[in-house]
Design an enzyme around this catalytic site. Sequence first.
Site, PDB file in Angstrom:
ATOM      1  N   GLN A   1       0.851  -1.190   0.000  1.00 38.94           N
ATOM      2  CA  GLN A   1       0.000   0.000   0.000  1.00 38.94           C
ATOM      3  C   GLN A   1       0.888   1.241   0.000  1.00 38.94           C
ATOM      4  O   GLN A   1       1.188   1.814   1.039  1.00 38.94           O
ATOM      5  CB  GLN A   1      -0.903  -0.011   1.232  1.00 38.94           C
ATOM      6  CG  GLN A   1      -1.751   1.218   1.371  1.00 38.94           C
ATOM      7  CD  GLN A   1      -3.205   0.942   1.161  1.00 38.94           C
ATOM      8  OE1 GLN A   1      -3.661  -0.181   1.324  1.00 38.94           O
ATOM      9  NE2 GLN A   1      -3.940   1.953   0.802  1.00 38.94           N
ATOM     10  N   PHE A   2       1.304   1.685  -1.188  1.00 39.66           N
ATOM     11  CA  PHE A   2       2.215   2.824  -1.272  1.00 39.66           C
ATOM     12  C   PHE A   2       1.576   4.100  -0.738  1.00 39.66           C
ATOM     13  O   PHE A   2       2.283   5.018  -0.318  1.00 39.66           O
ATOM     14  CB  PHE A   2       2.726   3.019  -2.702  1.00 39.66           C
ATOM     15  CG  PHE A   2       1.829   3.834  -3.581  1.00 39.66           C
ATOM     16  CD1 PHE A   2       2.052   5.195  -3.733  1.00 39.66           C
ATOM     17  CD2 PHE A   2       0.772   3.253  -4.253  1.00 39.66           C
ATOM     18  CE1 PHE A   2       1.224   5.948  -4.541  1.00 39.66           C
ATOM     19  CE2 PHE A   2      -0.053   3.991  -5.056  1.00 39.66           C
ATOM     20  CZ  PHE A   2       0.165   5.351  -5.210  1.00 39.66           C
ATOM     21  N   THR A   3       0.258   4.170  -0.696  1.00 36.21           N
ATOM     22  CA  THR A   3      -0.399   5.394  -0.212  1.00 36.21           C
ATOM     23  C   THR A   3      -0.142   5.641   1.274  1.00 36.21           C
ATOM     24  O   THR A   3      -0.368   6.754   1.755  1.00 36.21           O
ATOM     25  CB  THR A   3      -1.912   5.371  -0.494  1.00 36.21           C
ATOM     26  OG1 THR A   3      -2.491   4.243   0.146  1.00 36.21           O
ATOM     27  CG2 THR A   3      -2.180   5.333  -1.992  1.00 36.21           C
TER      28      THR A   3
END
Length: 153
Positions: A78-80
């Site tokens: 989850q790069f966010t």
Amino acid sequence: MKVLVQRVSRAAVRVDGAVVGEIGRGLLVFVGVERGDDGDLADALADKTAHLRIFGDDEGRMNRSLVDVGGEALVVSQFTLAADTRRGRRPSFVAAADPEIADALYLRFAARLESLGPRVETGRFRAMMEVELVNDGPVTLMLDPPRRGEATT
């Protein structure tokens, strides 16, 4: 590295409508890899995830870990989680690691977690995923990374 854990009764992740990872009782783990993160940090946070005491004991107190209860883990990139939202209304993702590094550390985290006992499923790196879960409790925690030289236990 940012790690968000949710205690779940069950969880699944789909890509293009097909299930790519699914678990029963355990943890849904979102992993966001940031610039400067390394393998030692991935290992330390996987160890912390495996042994974090957030499952109920016989008296209902959170005294048991994923390993203690024989739970499973669904690890999703989850790069966010690396978003900087302090300024303006559009998140900045400049703190996110380059994809090649992020993928390697995400996979290292998942492999280390699995080496500690739990069955581990994963999402698909860089894919548009649908994540379904039943949050148990609800219990949701952001793990704090250890400070340099500090033990994770």
